[in-house]
Design an enzyme around this catalytic site. Structure first.
Site, short mmCIF file in Angstrom:
data_model
loop_
_atom_site.label_atom_id
_atom_site.label_comp_id
_atom_site.label_asym_id
_atom_site.label_seq_id
_atom_site.Cartn_x
_atom_site.Cartn_y
_atom_site.Cartn_z
CB THR A 213 -0.76 -0.13 1.32
OG1 THR A 213 -2.06 -1.04 1.11
CG2 THR A 213 -1.75 1.26 1.50
N GLY A 265 -0.38 -2.35 6.44
CA GLY A 265 -0.36 -3.60 7.10
C GLY A 265 -1.64 -4.45 6.91
N1 ASP Z 1 -3.35 -2.23 4.79
C1 ASP Z 1 -3.87 -3.17 3.41
C2 ASP Z 1 -5.00 -3.89 3.54
O1 ASP Z 1 -5.45 -4.50 4.53
C3 ASP Z 1 -2.96 -3.66 2.85
C4 ASP Z 1 -1.33 -2.99 2.69
O2 ASP Z 1 -1.20 -2.43 3.59
O3 ASP Z 1 -0.81 -3.41 1.82
O4 ASP Z 1 -5.82 -3.86 2.56
#
Ligand code: ASP
Length: 347
Positions: A213, A265
């Protein structure tokens, strides 16, 4: 005693008591001293990012893109632009790169599609906007901003969000735009693990997952904070699963009284721990510094729940923070002098 002498004694007494009070004041915490009149922090995801797993070429590519994005944000802020513009434009660069799990490089859901989430928040007004599960928008962060500025709502999802974004003149793309071989192979790998563990949805591969992300937080010259986050979510997600990134208070939060935060996360944990808002609340109600609040939430609260990930944040004094409980987090900070500091691993 003469009237003038009496006034003089009274004045001296008052002066003395003033000096007393100030000497009783607590010494301000180091990060209460203004650090930067403006600045920004970006992230490109956290996770099991180990030096041995990154080729020097790939590492260089990540650093180059992070630097390009950070410099873009700096240029906007330095020219007197708003933190909202800096956040949106910086995230565009990360969304347009195949390296990160957002926009072009978004991961695949179990149905073979790319379902994107994004959110943005303005610290001055506490206005916010978000989109979830969109499949044909090139830059979901701009759709989130349009929701904030041109609709009566905070969060729009799927078809409706796509229709709204198109009505706002935002660029749409064919879904094939989001195809990248690397991400598709990750889906095949995840599905294979899925078959081996029938009871599992996304948990079996979480240990070697890299959250990609992207996010940006900024403070502009007018003292306004903003935060934004954009993602493809998690590989192999099912049933229109939505993570923390488009949830205000979980993956994104900004408040001019405290700070601006963007997270990356395992979203389910970030939602349950209310990560981004919790950091702001610890500052607002308990008087913690940004660094203390971020550490408390990421290293204690989230970790104790079993949640992996990290955040980037900036406060009203221009303190820049990156806190994560994973092996690494792609990140870059830019101070008011334009000095860019890039990090990937724990160092
Ligand atoms: N936080 C994002 C999610 O759970 C994933 C990520 O941080 O890459 O969708």
């Amino acid at each position: 005693m003469k009237k003038s002498t009496l006034i003089l004694i009274l004045f001296a007494f008052l002066l003395n008591s003033c000096a007393d009070t100030s000497s009783q004041k607590e010494t301000p915490k180091t990060d209460e001293t203004p650090k930067n009149s403006f600045g920004l922090v970006i992230h490109g995801g956290a996770g099991t990012i180990l030096k041995k797993n990154l080729t020097p070429e790939l590492e260089a590519q990540y650093k180059e893109t992070l630097e390009k994005a950070a410099k873009k944000g700096y240029e906007i802020l330095n020219n007197g632009g708003t933190s909202l513009d800096a956040v949106e434009q910086t995230i565009h660069i990360l969304e347009n790169s195949p390296l990160f799990n957002a926009g072009k490089g978004a991961v695949f859901a179990n149905n073979g599609k790319n379902e994107l989430d994004a959110s943005i928040m303005e610290g001055k007004t506490l206005n916010a906007g978000a989109v979830a599960g969109v499949t044909n928008l090139k830059n979901p962060i701009s759709a989130a901003r349009k929701v904030m500025e041109n609709s009566d709502h905070v969060l729009l999802a799927r078809k409706g969000a796509e229709e709204f974004a198109a009505s706002q003149g935002l660029e749409t793309v064919d879904t094939s735009y989001f195809f990248t071989e690397k991400r598709y192979n990750s889906l095949l790998k995840a599905k294979n693990k899925d078959i081996k563990d029938k009871a599992a949805s996304i948990d079996p591969f979480i240990k070697d997952y890299k959250y990609g992300t992207v996010g940006c937080v900024a403070l502009d010259k007018n003292g306004n904070l903003a935060a934004g986050t954009s993602t493809g979510g998690m590989t192999n997600k099912k049933w229109s699963r939505i993570g923390d990134s488009p949830i205000i208070g979980a993956g994104t939060y900004a408040n001019n009284k405290t700070c601006a935060v963007s997270g990356t996360g395992h979203g389910e944990y970030f939602i349950r721990a209310n990560v981004a808002y919790d950091i702001s609340a610890l500052m607002e109600y308990k008087g913690l510094s940004l660094q203390e609040a971020a550490k408390e939430v990421i290293q204690n609260k989230l970790k104790n729940m079993g949640g992996d990930g990290g955040i980037i944040a900036i406060d009203t004094k221009g303190n820049l923070v990156a806190e994560f409980n994973t092996a690494g987090m792609y990140r870059a900070m830019v101070d008011e002098n334009g000095t860019v500091t890039i990090g990937i691993y724990k160092e």
